[in-house]
Enzyme design. Sequence first.
Site, mmCIF file in Angstrom:
data_model
loop_
_atom_site.group_PDB
_atom_site.id
_atom_site.type_symbol
_atom_site.label_atom_id
_atom_site.label_comp_id
_atom_site.label_asym_id
_atom_site.label_seq_id
_atom_site.Cartn_x
_atom_site.Cartn_y
_atom_site.Cartn_z
ATOM 1 N N ASN A 7 -2.152 9.816 -0.286
ATOM 2 C CA ASN A 7 -1.471 8.531 -0.102
ATOM 3 C C ASN A 7 -0.043 8.856 0.330
ATOM 4 O O ASN A 7 0.788 9.221 -0.495
ATOM 5 C CB ASN A 7 -1.498 7.757 -1.431
ATOM 6 C CG ASN A 7 -0.791 6.421 -1.328
ATOM 7 O OD1 ASN A 7 -0.195 6.099 -0.292
ATOM 8 N ND2 ASN A 7 -0.858 5.649 -2.392
ATOM 9 N N ARG A 99 -5.439 6.960 2.085
ATOM 10 C CA ARG A 99 -5.121 5.535 1.970
ATOM 11 C C ARG A 99 -4.335 5.166 3.227
ATOM 12 O O ARG A 99 -3.258 5.717 3.485
ATOM 13 C CB ARG A 99 -4.265 5.280 0.741
ATOM 14 C CG ARG A 99 -3.771 3.867 0.685
ATOM 15 C CD ARG A 99 -2.879 3.644 -0.501
ATOM 16 N NE ARG A 99 -2.508 2.241 -0.586
ATOM 17 C CZ ARG A 99 -1.259 1.823 -0.692
ATOM 18 N NH1 ARG A 99 -0.252 2.679 -0.729
ATOM 19 N NH2 ARG A 99 -1.012 0.542 -0.788
ATOM 20 N N HIS A 189 -3.439 -4.208 -1.072
ATOM 21 C CA HIS A 189 -4.041 -3.848 -2.375
ATOM 22 C C HIS A 189 -5.565 -4.022 -2.328
ATOM 23 O O HIS A 189 -6.195 -4.206 -3.365
ATOM 24 C CB HIS A 189 -3.506 -4.755 -3.513
ATOM 25 C CG HIS A 189 -2.122 -4.433 -3.969
ATOM 26 N ND1 HIS A 189 -1.322 -5.372 -4.563
ATOM 27 C CD2 HIS A 189 -1.403 -3.290 -3.932
ATOM 28 C CE1 HIS A 189 -0.148 -4.834 -4.871
ATOM 29 N NE2 HIS A 189 -0.178 -3.569 -4.489
ATOM 30 N N LEU A 218 -0.843 -6.314 -10.914
ATOM 31 C CA LEU A 218 0.568 -6.504 -11.262
ATOM 32 C C LEU A 218 1.223 -5.153 -11.523
ATOM 33 O O LEU A 218 1.117 -4.596 -12.622
ATOM 34 C CB LEU A 218 0.685 -7.405 -12.509
ATOM 35 C CG LEU A 218 -0.064 -8.747 -12.458
ATOM 36 C CD1 LEU A 218 0.095 -9.512 -13.771
ATOM 37 C CD2 LEU A 218 0.418 -9.598 -11.282
ATOM 38 N N ASN A 220 4.488 -2.482 -9.414
ATOM 39 C CA ASN A 220 5.763 -2.728 -8.728
ATOM 40 C C ASN A 220 5.551 -3.749 -7.631
ATOM 41 O O ASN A 220 6.326 -4.676 -7.464
ATOM 42 C CB ASN A 220 6.309 -1.422 -8.152
ATOM 43 C CG ASN A 220 6.898 -0.561 -9.248
ATOM 44 O OD1 ASN A 220 7.606 -1.064 -10.110
ATOM 45 N ND2 ASN A 220 6.594 0.726 -9.235
ATOM 46 N N ARG A 250 10.595 -7.377 -4.558
ATOM 47 C CA ARG A 250 10.285 -8.332 -3.474
ATOM 48 C C ARG A 250 10.315 -9.757 -4.010
ATOM 49 O O ARG A 250 9.844 -10.019 -5.116
ATOM 50 C CB ARG A 250 8.899 -8.062 -2.885
ATOM 51 C CG ARG A 250 8.773 -6.747 -2.147
ATOM 52 C CD ARG A 250 7.460 -6.711 -1.376
ATOM 53 N NE ARG A 250 7.176 -5.382 -0.894
ATOM 54 C CZ ARG A 250 6.133 -4.647 -1.292
ATOM 55 N NH1 ARG A 250 5.265 -5.125 -2.179
ATOM 56 N NH2 ARG A 250 5.951 -3.448 -0.803
ATOM 57 N N ASP A 292 12.107 -3.076 -13.061
ATOM 58 C CA ASP A 292 11.084 -2.458 -13.898
ATOM 59 C C ASP A 292 10.792 -3.377 -15.100
ATOM 60 O O ASP A 292 11.669 -3.638 -15.920
ATOM 61 C CB ASP A 292 11.619 -1.099 -14.372
ATOM 62 C CG ASP A 292 10.572 -0.319 -15.137
ATOM 63 O OD1 ASP A 292 10.108 0.692 -14.605
ATOM 64 O OD2 ASP A 292 10.229 -0.719 -16.270
ATOM 65 N N GLU A 396 -7.506 3.206 -7.451
ATOM 66 C CA GLU A 396 -7.712 3.215 -6.000
ATOM 67 C C GLU A 396 -8.144 4.597 -5.509
ATOM 68 O O GLU A 396 -8.946 4.703 -4.584
ATOM 69 C CB GLU A 396 -6.413 2.817 -5.293
ATOM 70 C CG GLU A 396 -6.036 1.367 -5.554
ATOM 71 C CD GLU A 396 -4.586 1.071 -5.247
ATOM 72 O OE1 GLU A 396 -4.281 0.724 -4.107
ATOM 73 O OE2 GLU A 396 -3.754 1.186 -6.162
#
Length: 416
Positions: A7, A99, A189, A218, A220, A250, A292, A396
């Site tokens: 990734n 990925r 995602h 849910l 970052n 974001r 965070d 993933e």
Amino acid sequence: MNVLVLNCGSSTLKFQVIETDKARILGDQERTLARGLVERIGGHALMSVKMGGDPPVKTDAPLRDHRAALDWVLRGAVSGQWSSAGLGSLADIHAVGHRVVHGGERFRVSARVDSGVISGIEDCIELAPLHNPANLKGIRAARELLGKDVPQVAVFDTAFHATMPDTSYLYGIPYHFYRRHKIRRYGFHGSSHRYLSFRYRTLRGIKRDQVNIIALHLGNGCSACAIKGGESFLTSMGFTPLEGLLMGTRSGDIDPSLIEYLCVKEGLSVGEVDTLLNKQSGLLGLSGLTGDMRELLAEEAEHGDRRAHLAIEIFCRRVRRYIGGYFAEMGGCEAVVFSGGIGENSAEIRRRICEGLECLGLQLDKDRNSALQPASSGVISRDGSRLEAYVIPTNEELLIARDTYRVVTGDWVRPA
Ligand code: ADP
């Protein structure tokens, strides 16, 4: 088969080596032989590698690009450092799964990398200018360092959402912009939501087309996905990952008119506002402290910080709004599934999101919710709750390893 899962981000490379084959997929018994992260590629890089149950080995060195980073990773295998993980040489890596963030409208499933697939990923660069070039660097580096006989597979973050109907993916702007520029919702995602859908049906012992859930990733980055009949029906990230839920940095949904207004009022360029919305907004922007969630919860609990509280409340309400909206658009569903770093680990956030969802028939079992151990799956609603709630850790990398095995061997094993 040992699959190297890669990734690659613009300055990062995450990897895992996962042992998989038909029997392991059927038995749900893959093994992660090694995993690690290289950060700050292009400068003085930081590396962390973990094998089996050993503590992570951390080190640092200048690494100028992704090829140098992958070379560093693979040298660990060659030098015998990975022998405790059962990896004696490069020949023990049999395939590579990548990925890839954007597959546009072309890639609806995972694909074995060849020159056509590479040019397809290149064609999507204008849709994902930060991500796809890094993914391509990973593909090229793996081919150079492992040789062209080691098969590589691209697993796209957008692919799971290819089933969305046009009523889900079109924006309310002139239709010809879709034709001319392919402006539409793509969603991201996808591998995570697909994995959650698979895990949910395994837990429930139901068939794929019986899966009707709202999956919440849910972390970052955050996204919700309405999964209807086992397929993505609607998801909250859009043309880019900026749309939808409030995230670490974001903004998620905003009034688009704010972009011009901010440019004028703050003397910023459009690009600078885009950066502000992606990197300085969300939990970080609202709290003025951090993006965070764990730190915000601590600030709220220990110091009663008002803006930390506000950021957390807005985060939870936005998730609730999406659950309600998706529930209505799907014509009802059976369960809400929590995942990602926040969804898997924070009973407190799950509780706050579920508060008020009794109107949809969701009755949270507070004891089950708080007793669930981090990184474990389980139901957290009461017996008999009309809308159930689950926690399912996402993976993933495992999905990418399985897809890689299937694409390379042509053996489309369906796990139980
Ligand atoms: P990414 O999207 O980068 O993969 P993760 O899925 O690891 O990120 O999620 C990171 C987020 O999860 C951070 O906001 C972190 O604070 C949050 N998180 C992790 N553990 C907890 C916890 N125990 N309580 C609250 N939040 C947590």
